[in-house]
Design a protein around this motif. Structure first.
Motif, PDB file in Angstrom:
ATOM      1  N   PHE A  24      12.093  -4.183 -20.717  1.00 34.41           N
ATOM      2  CA  PHE A  24      11.466  -2.974 -20.189  1.00 34.41           C
ATOM      3  C   PHE A  24       9.830  -3.113 -20.139  1.00 34.41           C
ATOM      4  O   PHE A  24       9.255  -2.952 -18.989  1.00 34.41           O
ATOM      5  N   GLU A  25       9.459  -3.951 -21.209  1.00 37.78           N
ATOM      6  CA  GLU A  25       8.166  -4.438 -21.079  1.00 37.78           C
ATOM      7  C   GLU A  25       7.538  -5.231 -19.951  1.00 37.78           C
ATOM      8  O   GLU A  25       6.492  -4.808 -19.185  1.00 37.78           O
ATOM      9  N   GLN A  26       8.312  -6.120 -19.515  1.00 37.02           N
ATOM     10  CA  GLN A  26       8.008  -6.661 -18.303  1.00 37.02           C
ATOM     11  C   GLN A  26       8.281  -5.894 -16.953  1.00 37.02           C
ATOM     12  O   GLN A  26       7.249  -6.045 -16.298  1.00 37.02           O
ATOM     13  N   MET A  27       9.049  -5.347 -17.154  1.00 34.34           N
ATOM     14  CA  MET A  27       9.346  -4.309 -16.103  1.00 34.34           C
ATOM     15  C   MET A  27       8.210  -3.101 -15.808  1.00 34.34           C
ATOM     16  O   MET A  27       7.887  -2.641 -14.673  1.00 34.34           O
ATOM     17  N   SER A  28       7.603  -2.656 -16.840  1.00 33.84           N
ATOM     18  CA  SER A  28       6.625  -1.920 -16.884  1.00 33.84           C
ATOM     19  C   SER A  28       5.223  -2.369 -16.680  1.00 33.84           C
ATOM     20  O   SER A  28       4.490  -1.805 -16.461  1.00 33.84           O
ATOM     21  N   ASP A  29       5.028  -3.650 -16.853  1.00 31.53           N
ATOM     22  CA  ASP A  29       3.937  -4.145 -16.500  1.00 31.53           C
ATOM     23  C   ASP A  29       3.373  -4.088 -14.960  1.00 31.53           C
ATOM     24  O   ASP A  29       2.239  -4.185 -14.430  1.00 31.53           O
ATOM     25  N   PHE A  30       4.423  -3.688 -14.101  1.00 26.97           N
ATOM     26  CA  PHE A  30       4.042  -3.489 -12.609  1.00 26.97           C
ATOM     27  C   PHE A  30       3.511  -1.846 -12.428  1.00 26.97           C
ATOM     28  O   PHE A  30       3.079  -1.669 -11.677  1.00 26.97           O
ATOM     29  N   ASN A  31       3.457  -1.198 -13.710  1.00 30.13           N
ATOM     30  CA  ASN A  31       3.205   0.224 -13.778  1.00 30.13           C
ATOM     31  C   ASN A  31       3.842   1.097 -12.558  1.00 30.13           C
ATOM     32  O   ASN A  31       3.040   1.905 -11.981  1.00 30.13           O
ATOM     33  N   PRO A  32       5.171   1.001 -12.559  1.00 29.97           N
ATOM     34  CA  PRO A  32       5.730   1.449 -11.380  1.00 29.97           C
ATOM     35  C   PRO A  32       6.160   2.971 -11.954  1.00 29.97           C
ATOM     36  O   PRO A  32       5.842   3.632 -12.958  1.00 29.97           O
ATOM     37  N   ASP A  33       6.311   3.527 -10.751  1.00 29.79           N
ATOM     38  CA  ASP A  33       6.579   5.301 -10.748  1.00 29.79           C
ATOM     39  C   ASP A  33       8.113   5.450 -10.912  1.00 29.79           C
ATOM     40  O   ASP A  33       8.400   6.601 -11.536  1.00 29.79           O
ATOM     41  N   GLY A  34       8.927   4.555 -10.910  1.00 26.52           N
ATOM     42  CA  GLY A  34      10.436   4.807 -11.127  1.00 26.52           C
ATOM     43  C   GLY A  34      10.954   3.310 -11.474  1.00 26.52           C
ATOM     44  O   GLY A  34      10.642   2.397 -11.038  1.00 26.52           O
ATOM     45  N   TYR A  35      12.337   3.537 -12.026  1.00 23.47           N
ATOM     46  CA  TYR A  35      13.146   2.311 -12.293  1.00 23.47           C
ATOM     47  C   TYR A  35      14.374   2.226 -11.461  1.00 23.47           C
ATOM     48  O   TYR A  35      14.941   3.240 -11.549  1.00 23.47           O
ATOM     49  N   PHE A  36      14.853   1.201 -11.130  1.00 28.72           N
ATOM     50  CA  PHE A  36      16.264   0.931 -10.554  1.00 28.72           C
ATOM     51  C   PHE A  36      17.097   0.119 -11.087  1.00 28.72           C
ATOM     52  O   PHE A  36      16.635  -1.255 -11.365  1.00 28.72           O
ATOM     53  N   ILE A  37      18.230   0.123 -11.291  1.00 27.98           N
ATOM     54  CA  ILE A  37      19.331  -0.906 -11.842  1.00 27.98           C
ATOM     55  C   ILE A  37      20.355  -1.103 -10.745  1.00 27.98           C
ATOM     56  O   ILE A  37      21.105  -0.081 -10.285  1.00 27.98           O
ATOM     57  N   SER A  38      20.503  -2.408 -10.241  1.00 25.35           N
ATOM     58  CA  SER A  38      21.419  -2.428  -9.003  1.00 25.35           C
ATOM     59  C   SER A  38      22.907  -2.677  -9.147  1.00 25.35           C
ATOM     60  O   SER A  38      23.332  -2.640 -10.597  1.00 25.35           O
TER      61      SER A  38
ATOM     62  N   ASN B 121       0.754  -1.184   0.006  1.00 25.67           N
ATOM     63  CA  ASN B 121      -0.242  -0.072   0.040  1.00 25.67           C
ATOM     64  C   ASN B 121       0.774   1.256  -0.018  1.00 25.67           C
ATOM     65  O   ASN B 121       0.340   2.402   0.067  1.00 25.67           O
ATOM     66  N   ALA B 122       2.130   1.116  -0.208  1.00 24.80           N
ATOM     67  CA  ALA B 122       3.119   2.352  -0.130  1.00 24.80           C
ATOM     68  C   ALA B 122       2.558   3.223  -1.281  1.00 24.80           C
ATOM     69  O   ALA B 122       2.208   2.868  -2.263  1.00 24.80           O
ATOM     70  N   PRO B 123       2.964   4.644  -1.154  1.00 25.37           N
ATOM     71  CA  PRO B 123       2.489   5.390  -2.271  1.00 25.37           C
ATOM     72  C   PRO B 123       3.520   5.259  -3.658  1.00 25.37           C
ATOM     73  O   PRO B 123       3.048   6.002  -4.477  1.00 25.37           O
ATOM     74  N   ILE B 124       4.607   4.975  -3.393  1.00 21.53           N
ATOM     75  CA  ILE B 124       5.368   4.974  -4.724  1.00 21.53           C
ATOM     76  C   ILE B 124       5.679   3.489  -5.063  1.00 21.53           C
ATOM     77  O   ILE B 124       6.135   2.540  -3.872  1.00 21.53           O
ATOM     78  N   LYS B 125       5.766   2.943  -6.359  1.00 24.04           N
ATOM     79  CA  LYS B 125       6.058   1.785  -6.791  1.00 24.04           C
ATOM     80  C   LYS B 125       7.459   1.713  -7.644  1.00 24.04           C
ATOM     81  O   LYS B 125       7.561   2.722  -8.435  1.00 24.04           O
ATOM     82  N   ILE B 126       8.541   0.986  -7.531  1.00 22.28           N
ATOM     83  CA  ILE B 126       9.743   0.906  -8.117  1.00 22.28           C
ATOM     84  C   ILE B 126       9.852  -0.603  -8.836  1.00 22.28           C
ATOM     85  O   ILE B 126       9.700  -1.340  -8.052  1.00 22.28           O
ATOM     86  N   SER B 127      10.111  -0.371 -10.058  1.00 18.16           N
ATOM     87  CA  SER B 127      10.769  -1.743 -10.619  1.00 18.16           C
ATOM     88  C   SER B 127      12.212  -1.843 -10.404  1.00 18.16           C
ATOM     89  O   SER B 127      12.877  -0.860 -10.963  1.00 18.16           O
ATOM     90  N   ALA B 128      12.822  -2.748  -9.880  1.00 20.54           N
ATOM     91  CA  ALA B 128      14.167  -2.732  -9.809  1.00 20.54           C
ATOM     92  C   ALA B 128      14.613  -4.109 -10.622  1.00 20.54           C
ATOM     93  O   ALA B 128      14.169  -5.055 -10.398  1.00 20.54           O
ATOM     94  N   LEU B 129      16.137  -3.686 -11.449  1.00 22.86           N
ATOM     95  CA  LEU B 129      16.523  -4.811 -11.980  1.00 22.86           C
ATOM     96  C   LEU B 129      17.480  -5.249 -11.317  1.00 22.86           C
ATOM     97  O   LEU B 129      18.540  -4.589 -10.724  1.00 22.86           O
ATOM     98  N   ASP B 130      17.526  -6.714 -10.836  1.00 24.59           N
ATOM     99  CA  ASP B 130      18.459  -7.368 -10.076  1.00 24.59           C
ATOM    100  C   ASP B 130      19.877  -7.704 -10.803  1.00 24.59           C
ATOM    101  O   ASP B 130      19.602  -9.221 -11.529  1.00 24.59           O
TER     102      ASP B 130
END
Length: 369
Positions: A213-227, A177-186
C-alpha cells in the motif's frame, strides 16, 4: 500447406479419459487445467488474456482462425493460454484488417494446438465431471509417459499464478496531465481495462502483484484498482493486505474478477473453486440496485461465498449471476469500495457493464470535490 501433413493428436484428462484429434502442425505437448469458452468471437483477445495463464482452452465455437489475427487485438504481451483444443482450425482467413493468419501466430509463439476434436462431447464431459488437469500432445504412442507427466501438474486450487503474468516494474498509462490519478495493482491486468480508465480522464500507474500500500500510495493517487488475473486468490496474501489497508483508509477502490475475490478475502469472505467456472461473453447478470439485467463477459474459475457475503454487516451483494445465483458483484456499505466478478471492459463481449468504470470515476470525483 500444413493441413496435408498433420499428425494424430490427443487430449488426455486427469481421470484417464482420452479424446483424439489432429495436430494443426505444431508438434509437442502442453499441460494445464482444461476449461472451455463459449464465445463466438474474440479468440485472439481470449488467447492473450492473462486470466487464462496455465489453462488449456477448449473453444466451443466450431471455427477458429477464420478471421486471422490483428496486432491491435491483444490483451497482454503474448499468448497466455497453455494450449488450444478446437473443432475446425482455419489455415486461411478472410478479413480486411487482418495482419496475418492464426497458424503463423501460433508458430511464432510455439503454441501447441489440436483440432478435429469432438469439442461438443469434450465440453459436455467437463460440464459433467468438472474442470481438471489435462495434457494435449502429438505423441499419441507415449500415453504412459504422458500420464506420468500429467500426474505432476499442480492443481489450480491453491495455485498462485499472478506473479507469472504481472509486470516486473511499474509503468504508466494515459495522459500525465489527466485530472485523475489511479494506482492499479496488476495481478493479471487486461489492456482494455487500462484503455477504459484512460479514456475517462485517468492517468494510471500500474504496479507489480506484490506492491505494498505504501508503494502504491507514493503516486498520490485519487483511487485504487485491483485487476483480474489467473489462479487461486487465497495465496495472494500481499494483495489482500494491500486491499485491507486501502479499505481501512476509506479510499476509492474498484476490483474486477480476481481483484473482486481479493477484496472479498480482505473482508473475511472466503472463496471457493467452482465446478467448471464461467467463461464466455453472454453470461446473464442482474444488477440488484437497479433491477436491470446485463449480458456480460466472464472468465473465472473461483467465486466468493454467498452466505458469508450476505451475513457480513458491511457488505452488500449488488449483482448476481442469473444461471447459478453466484455472487457477481459487491459493495461496502460504509466504505468507497465495490467490485464485480465479471469483465465490464469486455474484449471480447458486450458493453452492457461499461457504466462501472463511470461509477468508479464518479466515486473518485466525489472524494476530490
Amino acid at each position: 500447406m500444413k493441413y496435408q501433413t498433420r499428425k494424430k493428436a490427443l487430449v488426455l484428462l486427469a481421470d484417464g479419459t482420452i479424446f483424439y484429434g489432429k495436430s494443426i502442425g505444431i508438434e509437442g505437448t502442453a499441460t494445464g487445467e482444461i476449461c472451455f469458452n463459449t464465445g463466438m468471437t474474440g479468440y485472439q483477445e481470449i488467447f492473450t488474456d492473462p486470466s487464462y495463464f496455465g489453462q488449456l482452452m477448449v473453444a466451443t465455437n466450431a471455427h477458429i482462425g477464420n478471421y486471422g489475427v490483428n496486432n491491435e487485438e491483444v490483451e497482454s504481451e503474448g499468448i497466455k493460454i497453455s494450449g488450444l483444443i478446437c473443432r475446425n482450425f482455419s489455415f486461411t482467413h478472410s478479413r480486411v484488417d487482418s495482419d496475418g493468419n492464426l497458424f503463423d501466430w501460433f508458430e511464432k509463439h510455439n503454441l501447441v494446438a489440436i483440432s478435429d476434436v469432438d469439442t461438443r462431447a469434450l465440453v459436455s464431459y467437463i460440464r459433467e465431471n468438472g474442470a481438471m488437469n489435462a495434457i494435449i500432445s502429438t505423441e499419441v504412442d507415449k500415453i504412459d509417459e504422458l500420464k506420468k507427466q500429467l500426474a505432476e501438474i499442480p492443481n489450480m486450487e491453491g495455485l498462485e499464478l499472478a506473479s507469472k503474468v504481472s509486470t516486473k516494474e511499474p509503468y504508466f498509462v494515459g495522459d500525465e496531465n489527466a485530472p485523475i490519478k489511479i494506482s492499479a495493482l496488476d495481478i493479471g491486468i487486461k489492456k482494455n481495462i487500462l484503455r477504459n480508465l484512460a479514456k475517462r480522464g485517468a492517468y494510471i500507474k500500474v504496479y507489480p502483484y506484490n506492491a505494498s500500500f505504501e508503494q502504491m500510495s507514493d503516486f498520490n493517487p485519487d483511487g485504487y484498482f485491483i485487476s483480474n488475473g489467473p489462479g487461486d486468490p487465497e495465496p495472494l496474501e500481499e494483495a489482500q493486505k494491500t486491499a485491507k489497508q486501502i479499505i481501512e483508509k476509506d479510499l476509492p477502490l474498484f476490483g474486477i474478477c480476481l481483484g473482486h475475490q481479493v477484496i472479498a478475502l480482505a473482508n473475511g469472505i472466503s472463496t471457493y473453486k467452482m465446478h467448471n467456472g464461467h467463461r464466455g461473453i453472454n453470461h446473464p447478470v442482474k444488477n440488484l440496485l437497479t433491477g436491470k439485467g446485463e449480458i456480460t463477459s466472464q472468465n473465472h474459475g473461483f467465486a466468493i461465498n454467498r452466505e458469508e457475503a450476505e451475513a457480513h454487516p458491511d457488505v452488500e451483494i449488488t449483482h448476481v449471476h442469473l444461471n447459478d445465483h453466484t455472487v457477481a458483484g459487491i459493495r461496502m456499505k460504509s466504505k468507497n469500495v465495490f467490485s464485480v466478478q465479471y469483465h465490464p471492459e469486455a474484449s471480447p463481449g458486450p458493453h452492457d457493464a461499461e457504466y462501472l468504470f463511470d461509477q468508479f470515476i464518479e466515486n473518485i470525483k466525489k472524494v476530490k470535490a
